[in-house]
Design a protein around this motif. Structure first.
Motif, PDB file in Angstrom:
ATOM      1  N   ALA A  92     -20.127  -3.957   4.891  1.00 49.85           N
ATOM      2  CA  ALA A  92     -18.912  -4.315   5.631  1.00 49.85           C
ATOM      3  C   ALA A  92     -19.270  -4.705   7.058  1.00 49.85           C
ATOM      4  N   ARG A  93     -20.217  -3.982   7.626  1.00 45.89           N
ATOM      5  CA  ARG A  93     -20.620  -4.284   8.988  1.00 45.89           C
ATOM      6  C   ARG A  93     -21.294  -5.655   9.061  1.00 45.89           C
ATOM      7  N   LEU A  94     -22.113  -5.931   8.053  1.00 48.94           N
ATOM      8  CA  LEU A  94     -22.763  -7.238   8.017  1.00 48.94           C
ATOM      9  C   LEU A  94     -21.713  -8.348   7.987  1.00 48.94           C
ATOM     10  N   MET A  95     -20.713  -8.125   7.116  1.00 54.57           N
ATOM     11  CA  MET A  95     -19.640  -9.109   7.010  1.00 54.57           C
ATOM     12  C   MET A  95     -18.928  -9.259   8.348  1.00 54.57           C
ATOM     13  N   ALA A  96     -18.633  -8.136   8.968  1.00 54.57           N
ATOM     14  CA  ALA A  96     -17.923  -8.174  10.248  1.00 54.57           C
ATOM     15  C   ALA A  96     -18.739  -8.938  11.277  1.00 54.57           C
ATOM     16  N   ASP A  97     -20.035  -8.683  11.289  1.00 53.83           N
ATOM     17  CA  ASP A  97     -20.900  -9.374  12.253  1.00 53.83           C
ATOM     18  C   ASP A  97     -20.985 -10.864  11.953  1.00 53.83           C
ATOM     19  N   VAL A  98     -21.086 -11.171  10.650  1.00 57.34           N
ATOM     20  CA  VAL A  98     -21.136 -12.584  10.260  1.00 57.34           C
ATOM     21  C   VAL A  98     -19.842 -13.265  10.692  1.00 57.34           C
ATOM     22  N   ILE A  99     -18.733 -12.586  10.474  1.00 57.54           N
ATOM     23  CA  ILE A  99     -17.432 -13.162  10.852  1.00 57.54           C
ATOM     24  C   ILE A  99     -17.387 -13.396  12.358  1.00 57.54           C
ATOM     25  N   ALA A 100     -17.786 -12.362  13.104  1.00 56.20           N
ATOM     26  CA  ALA A 100     -17.720 -12.481  14.565  1.00 56.20           C
ATOM     27  C   ALA A 100     -18.666 -13.578  15.058  1.00 56.20           C
ATOM     28  N   ALA A 101     -19.814 -13.706  14.386  1.00 55.40           N
ATOM     29  CA  ALA A 101     -20.794 -14.705  14.827  1.00 55.40           C
ATOM     30  C   ALA A 101     -20.362 -16.114  14.419  1.00 55.40           C
ATOM     31  N   ALA A 102     -19.871 -16.224  13.199  1.00 55.23           N
ATOM     32  CA  ALA A 102     -19.562 -17.559  12.682  1.00 55.23           C
ATOM     33  C   ALA A 102     -18.326 -18.144  13.340  1.00 55.23           C
ATOM     34  N   THR A 103     -17.301 -17.324  13.536  1.00 53.61           N
ATOM     35  CA  THR A 103     -16.064 -17.828  14.109  1.00 53.61           C
ATOM     36  C   THR A 103     -16.322 -18.278  15.536  1.00 53.61           C
ATOM     37  N   PRO A 104     -16.074 -19.544  15.812  1.00 48.96           N
ATOM     38  CA  PRO A 104     -16.317 -19.999  17.178  1.00 48.96           C
ATOM     39  C   PRO A 104     -15.328 -19.350  18.149  1.00 48.96           C
ATOM     40  N   ALA A 105     -15.773 -19.164  19.372  1.00 46.76           N
ATOM     41  CA  ALA A 105     -14.934 -18.488  20.356  1.00 46.76           C
ATOM     42  C   ALA A 105     -13.643 -19.267  20.572  1.00 46.76           C
TER      43      ALA A 105
END
Lengths: 591, 442
Positions: free
Chosen positions: A253-266
């Motif tokens: 879940a954390r990996l997913m959360a990090d991927v989401i936070a990283a992938a989603t542009p600011a």
């Protein structure tokens, strides 16, 4: 009657005009549209390609952000495992303080599991990990050097694995699908050895589609991915100098959360697009962009992530509006506008030409109509003039030559006038298709003589020698009035145009039920190019020819029409000098 | 009556030992280690409860509080339209008003997608932040997981141990974009908790997934609230701020090492990690004047009368938010054994046992929800009825108002198992469960 005349006339002209119209307007327009559409399609393809490249670069951006995250995580875990102690307590502390981690494992150089400990107390979470990571305990040889592992695996494969039944194609297929070619950091052993261990690793692995192999090429650290529960589970492994292998399982879940936070542009400003990150099940992990694609809509471009998240993919959707914007709807509109303007110009041109030509026609028709009307009005008084003139001619005393000459002129001119009127009225009837022949039995030669007698005084007064060679004495059925009109037109043409030739030779001939009459003169003749045109209505030849001569221009047309109605024709036959017309009629013999 | 009158127990429950390097006058978290039954029946294998109570020291003024690093994650999906979004915005504005320039705040909204409305920033321009919040409009579906992910990422930008790092998540709907299982959200909660980030979850209305929301809060040691109406949001946010703005200690690690022969059976309430003889529990934070505790059931072997047995050593480390030091507290526990049933009863630590009863009742309450979810309504009702009488019995026995109240709650829960009110009741039950388990102030 006048009205009917005009409308029937314009009706007959329509198809021709339409054809011209089509030629002038539709054909060039169609050509232009075709060229335009072709050009547009080509450009569209080009723009599409460029557009797709742009979208691709956008998701490639997102992918590189995810790649960065994974390599950052790799670096972090490398650092964390660098100094980590190898006792169970140390590893537990490592898990407790590493947010990305969910569990840890440790294998000794022989591949024996040291953590979670096989003996000694373990927590529930560790117990769950042992179950979850069952795959790893079976696959653990791949963490070791191929030279070490291949020997061990060879025996494993012989003793534990069931007989291999994978066909070559299956094997290579699965190899390409599952295998990840690593950036080898320390490759040891030759090519052959690597290949051998590769094969062995393949054989030793359970043949489940859910297994992803870690490189069997020697690496000192890397990712191990496997499926458990809802998706892919990642383990970072590292072989220490001592030969121990330490592994850190990532919190999914954390990996997913990090991927989401990283992938989603600011700044998620995608007004007309939508980027989606999908996991191995095809479920949306996250998405951004204001566009909401319809259910089942296909993405415009898609991109697969790299190992170890290679079962995930990025998809880019765009609204058709965005695509149109990129394609340049403006351009398209401009092109269409240009075409429309051109079309308008063409239509204008066509209308102009149509009006020009129809004005000519209308004017001629009006002329005919007027003459036709006048002719009708003239016919009755003219008949009276003619009748009384002829009566007078017969009852004149023989000695008064002067009076006889004058009356002769009155008679011949009134005959000419009535012929003219007859032509006009025939033409009008022809236009209304109201012309009918009334054949009666008679002798064609007699009829010819009759007409010639009428014309002789006028012709001879102009110095034209008339000769007649009769050859149609048989009693046949024909319309004498029609023949009179045909011949009258031909003779009056000679009188009008060929009087200076000084001779007119008429011959007649009968062949079965056909009678032909030729009228030859020695006049200026008819130029080759206009031989067809003389039969067209309102056609008169050059000014030179017609100078000083009046006429309606329908005489030959009427003659040919009547002859055709009579089952024959009027033709211009070649002759040495002057013009020679041949009249052919169908004249059935009396039975 | 008061347990403090039993002075002779003092040498048994050894006093708190201060090992911290902090200045002596500085405030300390109060550690209270006690057994449910300090005197146990001799010659009998039995279980008792071991409680490690931690009470945050008093925070004299607002200026003493540690700075807050907060993200407000707001659901702006279509279902939030109207009153809900308006009230949520008001509540968020109220939060901004209550914070000061020292604090860091960010605002994240989510529907199908996530928007970082206000990136993490020091709250120097309240007006600008509030303007952003006022512009929020509802519409779309619910990408809850992504909202939390992005929110946590915003907090991480200014992640510091001497700040109160918190995500406040508001949702009124089911997560329908991205991961959506309670397990996954719990995992995420557990992970951010390791960084010292707590996620407080506020479920609004009757449409949200209470399992998911309570799991996320439980695993990250954040609060969980159920706000039935939009009008409740102001109160809920106010309470939440009451906690957030009074954090006195963070990164609290409680370690209990049981003496040989003593077997840890299970943790009650707060989740603990039991590995062999060692019990570890982590609390993200302690609030001013609030007691949080770790409660463990332990099995004590048969021991001869008049013996004193060493039960466990307890050590606690925490980051003192006032002194900005890592403090350490330690204590040890022992039990005495007697043949007399009376002495056992008389010496019982009511406080510990009442807590234990509450936690056991909560376990039963969870069981009832589980049964009800399976459709076994009668069985669930039976469990709750038993729970009610169990609580009533102990309420009388230990003269506890809290237990009496809790018994009434069980009775209401039993009534709410059927009928149209079940959706709401289930949310209330989940909220109460996590509140009791984490000793959340209600």
């Amino acid at each position: 009657m006048a009205k009917a005349f005009r409308s029937s006339r314009s009706d007959s002209m329509k198809p021709k005009l339409l054809a011209i119209f089509a030629l002038i307007v539709v054909a060039p327009l169609a050509l232009l549209v075709w060229i335009g559409v072709r050009g547009a399609r080509e450009q569209r393809g080009l723009v599409q390609k460029r557009f797709d490249q742009l979208l691709m670069s956008r998701i490639a951006d997102a992918k590189s952000r995810i790649d960065d995250l994974l390599s950052r995580r790799e670096t972090e875990l490398l650092r964390a495992t660098e100094s980590a102690g190898l006792t169970t307590a140390d590893l537990r502390a490592l898990v407790r303080t590493t947010p990305a981690a969910s569990q840890a494992m440790l294998l000794d150089p022989e591949g024996e599991r040291l953590h979670p400990p096989a003996s000694g107390p373990i927590s529930n979470a560790e117990r769950e990990f042992l179950l979850r990571a069952e795959q790893i305990w079976r696959d653990k040889h791949i963490f070791f050097r191929p030279s070490d592992a291949s020997a061990r695996m060879a025996s494993d494969a012989q003793t534990q694995s069931p007989p291999q039944t994978i066909t070559q194609s299956e094997q290579s297929q699965s190899a390409t699908r599952r295998r990840f070619v690593p950036r080898a950091e320390t490759v040891d052993g030759g090519q052959g050895q690597t290949f051998q261990s590769d094969q062995l690793a393949q054989q030793a692995a359970p043949r489940s589609a859910a297994v992803f192999k870690v490189p069997s090429v020697s690496r000192s650290h890397g990712w191990y991915a496997w499926y458990w529960g809802n998706g892919v589970q990642l383990l970072f492994w590292r072989r220490l100098d001592s030969g121990h292998v330490i592994g850190i399982e990532l919190n999914r879940a954390r990996l997913m959360a990090d991927v989401i936070a990283a992938a989603t542009p600011a700044e998620a400003t995608l007004p007309d697009g939508r980027v989606r990150l999908l996991d191995s099940k095809g479920d949306v992990v996250c998405q951004w962009g204001a566009y909401r694609p319809a259910k089942g809509e296909k993405p415009r471009v898609a991109l697969r992530l790299d190992y170890p998240l290679h079962s995930w993919r990025l998809e880019h959707f765009v609204s058709s509006a965005a695509f149109d914007a990129a394609f340049g709807r403006q351009q398209m509109a401009n092109m269409m506008g240009g075409l429309a303007a051109l079309g308008l110009v063409l239509v204008g041109l066509a209308v102009y030409f149509y009006r020009e030509s129809s004005r000519d026609l209308r004017e001629a028709a009006q002329r005919v109509t007027f003459v036709n009307q006048v002719s009708h009005e003239l016919k009755t008084p003219l008949t009276n003039i003619r009748m009384y003139g002829e009566l007078l001619q017969e009852n004149l005393p023989d000695d008064d030559e002067r009076a006889e000459q004058y009356v002769g002129v009155i008679c011949s001119e009134s005959q000419r006038l009535s012929r003219l009127i007859g032509n006009i009225l025939t033409f009008a009837r022809k236009q209304r298709d109201a012309l009918k022949l009334r054949p009666a039995l008679g002798c064609v030669d007699d009829a010819i003589r009759n007409v010639l007698d009428h014309f002789r005084p006028a012709l001879e007064s102009k110095g034209v020698q008339v000769s007649f060679a009769p050859g149609a004495p048989a009693l046949v059925a024909f319309d004498a009035d029609a023949l009179e009109q045909i011949l009258g037109n031909l003779f009056s043409n000679v009188e009008k145009y060929a009087a200076n030739g000084g001779a007119m030779n008429v011959t007649s001939r009968q062949d079965g039920d056909r009678t032909s009459i030729t009228v030859a003169d020695r006049g200026p003749g008819i130029p080759e190019a206009q031989r067809g045109a003389v039969f067209e209505p309102f056609q008169r030849l050059s000014d030179a020819l017609t100078e000083g001569v009046s006429g309606t221009g329908i005489g030959l047309s009427i003659a040919r029409y009547l002859a055709r109605l009579h089952g024959g024709d009027v033709r211009l036959v070649p002759s040495h000098a002057g013009a020679c017309f041949e009249v052919e009629l169908r004249t059935p013999a009396a039975s | 009556m008061d347990r403090f009158t039993h002075k002779r127990l003092a040498p048994i429950a050894i006093a708190v030992i201060f090992l911290a390097a902090a200045p002596a006058r500085a405030d300390q978290v109060k550690l209270n280690v006690a057994l449910g039954h300090p005197v146990l029946k001799a010659d009998k294998k039995q279980t008792t409860y071991l409680k490690v109570g931690l009470t945050g020291f008093h925070l004299a003024s607002d200026s003493e509080r540690p700075p807050v690093n907060l993200v407000i994650v707001l659901d702006k999906s279509g279902s939030m339209q109207g009153d809900k979004i308006r009230k949520a915005k008001e509540a968020a504005l109220m939060v901004i008003d209550r914070l000061s320039r020292r604090d860091i705040v960010s605002v994240v909204t989510y529907c199908d997608t996530v928007q970082v409305l206000v990136p993490a920033t020091r709250l120097s321009d309240k007006y600008a932040v509030k303007q952003q919040i006022r512009q929020i409009q509802a519409g779309g579906s619910t990408a809850l997981f992504a909202g939390v992910s992005k929110g946590a990422a915003e907090v991480r930008k200014f992640l510091e141990r001497n700040k109160v790092n918190r995500v406040i998540l508001l949702s009124d709907g089911l997560a329908n974009v991205g991961p959506s299982s309670p397990y996954e959200l719990g995992q995420l909660g557990a992970s951010v908790a390791k960084e010292g980030i707590s996620v407080t979850t506020i479920g609004l209305g009757l449409g949200y997934n209470e399992d998911l929301m309570s799991q996320l809060a439980l695993k990250s040691d954040g609060n969980h609230y159920f706000a039935e109406n939009a009008a409740d949001l102001a109160r809920v946010f106010d309470r939440e701020l009451g906690d957030v703005l009074t954090v006195v200690a963070q990164k609290v690690v409680v370690r209990i090492v049981c003496a040989p022969g003593i077997r840890p059976v299970r943790g009650l309430g707060r989740e603990v990690d039991i590995t062999g003889q060692t019990i570890t529990a982590t609390l993200n934070q302690l609030y001013s004047d609030q007691e949080k505790y770790v409660l463990v059931e332990v099995e004590v072997p048969a021991t001869a009368a008049n013996q004193t047995r060493h039960i466990a050593d307890v050590s606690v480390t925490y980051a003192n938010m006032q002194t900005k030091t890592t403090d350490r507290l330690a204590s040890a526990l022992a039990a005495r054994f007697t043949r007399s049933e009376d002495i056992v009863v008389r010496e019982t630590n009511k406080d510990v046992v009442v807590n234990a009863v509450q936690q056991i009742a909560t376990i039963n309450n969870r069981k009832a929800v589980e049964l009800r979810d399976k459709g076994q309504i009668q069985e669930a009702k039976q469990v709750l009825k038993l729970n009610t009488s169990f609580l009533r019995l102990n309420a009388v026995k230990f003269e506890s108002e809290a237990l009496k109240d809790y018994a009434n709650v069980q009775e209401l829960d039993a009534k709410g198992l059927t009928g149209p009110g079940w959706a709401k009741r289930r949310k209330e039950m989940r909220a109460t469960q996590s509140q009791v388990e984490r000793q959340q102030k209600r």
